[in-house]
Design an enzyme around this catalytic site. Structure first.
Site, mmCIF file in Angstrom:
data_model
loop_
_atom_site.group_PDB
_atom_site.id
_atom_site.type_symbol
_atom_site.label_atom_id
_atom_site.label_comp_id
_atom_site.label_asym_id
_atom_site.label_seq_id
_atom_site.Cartn_x
_atom_site.Cartn_y
_atom_site.Cartn_z
ATOM 1 N N THR A 40 0.867 -1.417 -0.047
ATOM 2 C CA THR A 40 -0.204 -0.010 -0.194
ATOM 3 C C THR A 40 0.644 1.153 -0.001
ATOM 4 O O THR A 40 1.081 2.384 -0.941
ATOM 5 C CB THR A 40 -1.039 0.156 0.799
ATOM 6 O OG1 THR A 40 -1.812 -1.506 1.136
ATOM 7 C CG2 THR A 40 -1.352 0.981 1.096
ATOM 8 N N GLN A 44 0.193 5.079 -5.940
ATOM 9 C CA GLN A 44 0.832 6.911 -6.278
ATOM 10 C C GLN A 44 0.006 6.525 -6.376
ATOM 11 O O GLN A 44 -0.772 7.794 -6.160
ATOM 12 C CB GLN A 44 2.095 6.305 -7.353
ATOM 13 C CG GLN A 44 3.447 5.861 -6.804
ATOM 14 C CD GLN A 44 4.644 6.499 -8.302
ATOM 15 O OE1 GLN A 44 4.370 6.221 -9.055
ATOM 16 N NE2 GLN A 44 5.960 5.936 -7.192
ATOM 17 N N GLY A 45 -0.691 6.378 -8.336
ATOM 18 C CA GLY A 45 -2.285 6.622 -8.398
ATOM 19 C C GLY A 45 -3.124 7.306 -8.079
ATOM 20 O O GLY A 45 -3.463 8.568 -7.805
ATOM 21 N N GLU A 110 -6.791 7.968 -15.175
ATOM 22 C CA GLU A 110 -5.920 6.555 -15.400
ATOM 23 C C GLU A 110 -6.770 6.126 -16.416
ATOM 24 O O GLU A 110 -7.910 5.696 -17.237
ATOM 25 C CB GLU A 110 -5.438 6.433 -14.348
ATOM 26 C CG GLU A 110 -5.229 6.759 -13.350
ATOM 27 C CD GLU A 110 -4.044 6.186 -12.183
ATOM 28 O OE1 GLU A 110 -4.651 4.643 -12.208
ATOM 29 O OE2 GLU A 110 -3.738 7.378 -11.309
ATOM 30 N N HIS A 239 3.077 -3.999 -14.789
ATOM 31 C CA HIS A 239 2.692 -2.277 -15.022
ATOM 32 C C HIS A 239 3.365 -1.874 -16.248
ATOM 33 O O HIS A 239 4.917 -2.210 -16.739
ATOM 34 C CB HIS A 239 2.923 -1.410 -13.666
ATOM 35 C CG HIS A 239 2.093 -0.024 -13.765
ATOM 36 N ND1 HIS A 239 2.375 1.461 -14.641
ATOM 37 C CD2 HIS A 239 1.340 0.940 -13.030
ATOM 38 C CE1 HIS A 239 2.204 2.267 -14.183
ATOM 39 N NE2 HIS A 239 1.351 1.658 -13.609
ATOM 40 N N ARG A 282 -3.763 -1.296 -19.751
ATOM 41 C CA ARG A 282 -2.340 -1.604 -19.176
ATOM 42 C C ARG A 282 -1.637 -2.707 -19.989
ATOM 43 O O ARG A 282 -0.507 -2.688 -19.906
ATOM 44 C CB ARG A 282 -2.469 -2.173 -17.342
ATOM 45 C CG ARG A 282 -1.571 -0.817 -16.901
ATOM 46 C CD ARG A 282 -2.320 -0.557 -15.353
ATOM 47 N NE ARG A 282 -2.060 -0.042 -14.383
ATOM 48 C CZ ARG A 282 -2.355 0.306 -13.405
ATOM 49 N NH1 ARG A 282 -2.163 -0.557 -13.155
ATOM 50 N NH2 ARG A 282 -2.770 1.500 -12.763
ATOM 51 N N HIS A 343 3.028 -6.134 -11.027
ATOM 52 C CA HIS A 343 2.751 -4.629 -10.635
ATOM 53 C C HIS A 343 1.533 -5.472 -9.328
ATOM 54 O O HIS A 343 1.632 -5.422 -8.258
ATOM 55 C CB HIS A 343 2.349 -3.882 -11.270
ATOM 56 C CG HIS A 343 2.038 -2.929 -10.717
ATOM 57 N ND1 HIS A 343 2.454 -1.737 -9.791
ATOM 58 C CD2 HIS A 343 0.416 -1.876 -11.006
ATOM 59 C CE1 HIS A 343 2.173 -0.537 -8.744
ATOM 60 N NE2 HIS A 343 0.643 -1.244 -9.753
ATOM 61 N N GLU A 367 -5.175 -7.386 -1.877
ATOM 62 C CA GLU A 367 -4.218 -8.237 -3.101
ATOM 63 C C GLU A 367 -4.567 -9.903 -2.569
ATOM 64 O O GLU A 367 -3.869 -10.439 -3.606
ATOM 65 C CB GLU A 367 -3.166 -7.985 -3.737
ATOM 66 C CG GLU A 367 -2.061 -8.198 -4.608
ATOM 67 C CD GLU A 367 -1.369 -7.325 -5.021
ATOM 68 O OE1 GLU A 367 -1.083 -6.516 -4.623
ATOM 69 O OE2 GLU A 367 -0.570 -7.819 -6.315
ATOM 70 N N ARG A 378 -7.068 -5.417 -13.576
ATOM 71 C CA ARG A 378 -7.886 -4.811 -12.968
ATOM 72 C C ARG A 378 -7.922 -3.489 -13.679
ATOM 73 O O ARG A 378 -6.660 -3.482 -13.901
ATOM 74 C CB ARG A 378 -6.553 -4.823 -11.932
ATOM 75 C CG ARG A 378 -7.263 -3.613 -10.433
ATOM 76 C CD ARG A 378 -6.639 -3.871 -9.363
ATOM 77 N NE ARG A 378 -5.006 -3.493 -9.489
ATOM 78 C CZ ARG A 378 -4.522 -2.799 -9.641
ATOM 79 N NH1 ARG A 378 -5.052 -1.772 -9.830
ATOM 80 N NH2 ARG A 378 -3.297 -2.028 -9.635
HETATM 81 C C1 SIN Z 1 -0.631 3.797 -10.991
HETATM 82 O O1 SIN Z 1 0.064 5.300 -10.127
HETATM 83 O O2 SIN Z 1 0.178 3.929 -12.400
HETATM 84 C C2 SIN Z 1 -0.715 2.431 -10.665
HETATM 85 C C3 SIN Z 1 -2.164 2.553 -9.945
HETATM 86 C C4 SIN Z 1 -2.570 1.570 -9.355
HETATM 87 O O3 SIN Z 1 -1.735 -0.123 -9.824
HETATM 88 O O4 SIN Z 1 -4.005 0.836 -9.493
#
Ligand code: SIN
Length: 543
Positions: A40, A44-45, A110, A239, A282, A343, A367, A378
């Site tokens: 956790t 970032q996103g 995103e 990722h 992704r 990721h 997870e 996801r």
């Molecule tokens: C990201 O910041 O690109 C990762 C976010 C995520 O894994 O959902």
């Protein structure tokens, strides 16, 4: 009141510990490192939720189902998106300070989201902000921090740091506790009325990962050895953009959401011909990057964020700016090298919408779980949401007998009946030739972004040549050896699952089966038929 052991201290584990304590349960929180260390912390996103007037739960559900490529459980997705906003408000109450702009709470976009709905904190330090707030909340409720839990108060969380899950204790088909390896006095048993697994994923299976080193799949491996059903293990999300320097730190998709573009070494934008371009799903972007890298002798591609300007990069993405600086890069001036990295694991311990696994007494959230909310792939920023929603639900489910819960059923929609799968090849020690680095290379090469039947079969053979220690001897192993045992069990399961899925779907792409097969729109679940014998590591301690 009942006694509950929570294993793991990311968003799911900390939420479960707080909720269960507030609901009057006696809680012991077990974590392998220190309380603040988890996957956790590195997120970032942000966290996606339908909280804004131009958004709706239905739109979030649709985006999540689309990303899941036909393998989501519709009821799990509905629960995730419908309860998400309330869980985000809980986080705000726990002290998470989400970023604001002139319109109120700020939101990012995103990939594969039809709306901007990703809340963030500290720019790109969302996970760290959540972790900090929840660790503080847990510490407020802690009664003891001693590693010796023999004496406990009726209320308050007992926190056991530097304590690794070895295995689950199963009595007559019911989980009644855990065996753990503590920092001082070796292996011990802890008994409780319920165990909630929140141990996260297993990015350490792969040579390149955005995950911290604690992510070794301990909960999935222990649950499988105990006889719990696990599913969707072939679906690992790569990722697209990790910084191509040692440690492969994440470069959030939100950077592309703000307008950064991908270029090959000739400076060409190679995503322009793909629907969605840099914000395609992704898996599509990760595969395009892998192809481009193969065409340029393995060199990483470039993420060009220079048009965003130094001010935006430094304020919106301080974590990535710092990672670039550490690597001697200035991304306000030059494009930075990026490459895909492991990721997030969509697969895990099979649960229903209440976090219940196939074993009575055992719950899983975050997870570690295969909740059905993510399917084959996801949606970005749904992982923190899943952890918050299903940890909360697992705690609510502690209070009710099974029949009183909605949707009570042994069947999980869209999941096959568990079939006996890979068996652990027990022996007292690893055969000569094993190393974690070798396992990670085997997994990266054969079960990474691009897979093929021949590569997977060769990997399966290599993995079969290594053996993991007999659980009867597990109590004598070090943390590193216990992790290696877990990684080996999980690598075999993931490779076997990838071989079994003779199609390409979501994050699982096989060059020899490049298309979706509608007849395979079903998860594959595995069980290890016998489960573990009861482990007798010292005297059991009732939690
Ligand atoms: C990201 O910041 O690109 C990762 C976010 C995520 O894994 O959902």
């Amino acid at each position: 009141m009942s006694s509950v052991i929570v294993v793991g201290s990311g968003l799911a584990g900390l939420t479960a510990a707080v909720r269960a304590t507030d609901a009057g349960h006696r809680v012991t929180l077990v974590t392998k490192a220190t309380l603040p260390e988890s996957n956790t912390r590195y997120a970032q996103g942000g966290i996606a939720a339908a909280l804004f007037p131009d958004d709706s739960v239905a739109a979030h559900v649709l985006d999540t189902l689309r990303a899941g490529a036909g393998l989501c459980d519709a009821d799990a997705v509905e629960v995730l998106c419908a309860e998400g906003p309330a869980r985000v408000r809980d986080l705000i109450r726990f002290g998470v300070d989400f970023d604001h702009d002139e319109s109120g709470i700020a939101r990012g976009l995103e990939a594969a989201h039809s709306r901007s709905r990703v809340l963030h904190s500290g720019g790109d330090a969302t996970g760290a902000a959540i972790q900090r707030a929840l660790v503080a909340t847990v510490r407020q409720r802690a009664r003891r921090t001693s590693p010796r839990p023999e004496i406990y108060s009726e209320t308050g969380i007992i926190i056991l740091e530097h304590t690794m899950l070895i295995d689950l204790i199963v009595h007559a088909g019911t989980v009644t506790g855990v065996t753990v390896l503590g920092p001082e006095d070796g292996a011990r048993s802890l008994e409780a009325d319920a165990v909630i697994l929140a141990t996260g994923g297993a990015g350490t299976l792969f040579k390149y990962t955005t995950n911290p080193t604690v992510a070794t799949g301990d909960g999935v491996a222990a649950a499988w050895r105990a006889g719990a059903a696990v599913a969707d293990l072939e679906f690992y999300q790569f990722h697209p953009t990790a910084l191509a320097v040692p440690g492969t730190p994440l470069v959030s998709e939100a950077v592309r959401g703000e307008g950064a573009v991908l270029r090959n070494r000739r400076g060409e934008r190679f995503m322009l011909g793909t629907p969605g371009a840099e914000l395609a799903p992704r898996d599509v972007v990760a595969r395009a990057i892998a192809r481009e890298m193969a065409a340029q002798d393995g060199d990483p591609v470039l993420l060009d964020a220079t048009a965003l300007g130094r001010d935006l990069l430094e304020t919106r993405f301080p974590t990535i700016t710092a990672a670039c600086r550490t690597a001697g890069l200035d991304w306000a001036v030059d494009p930075i090298p990026v490459a895909p990295a492991a990721h997030y694991w969509m697969g895990g311990v099979t649960t229903d919408v209440w976090g219940r696994t196939s074993l009575p007494g055992l719950f899983a959230a975050g997870e570690v779980a295969r909740s059905g909310a993510h399917g084959a792939n996801r949606l970005a920023s749904n992982s923190l949401l899943e952890a918050a929603v299903f940890a909360d639900r697992a705690v609510r489910a502690l209070a009710f007998p099974r029949a009183e819960l909605d949707g009570d059923s042994a069947d999980h929609a869209g999941v096959s009946d568990p079939v006996p799968g890979v068996s652990p090849a027990f022996s007292v020690d690893f055969a000569e030739g094993f190393s974690r680095g070798k396992l990670q290379s085997v997994m990266w090469d054969a079960a990474g972004v691009h897979r093929s039947g021949a590569g997977l079969a060769a990997a399966a053979e290599t993995l079969a040549g290594w053996t993991s220690p007999d659980p009867a001897h597990a109590a004598g192993l070090t943390v590193r050896q216990l992790e290696d045992r877990n990684l080996l069990d999980l690598a075999r399961l993931a490779v076997t699952s990838a071989l079994a899925r003779t199609e390409s779907r979501g994050a699982h792409h096989r060059d020899d089966y490049p298309h979706v097969r509608p007849d395979l729109a079903r998860s594959v679940a595995w069980t290890q038929p016998t489960g573990l014998p009861r482990t007798t590591a010292k005297e059991a301690i009732a939690c």
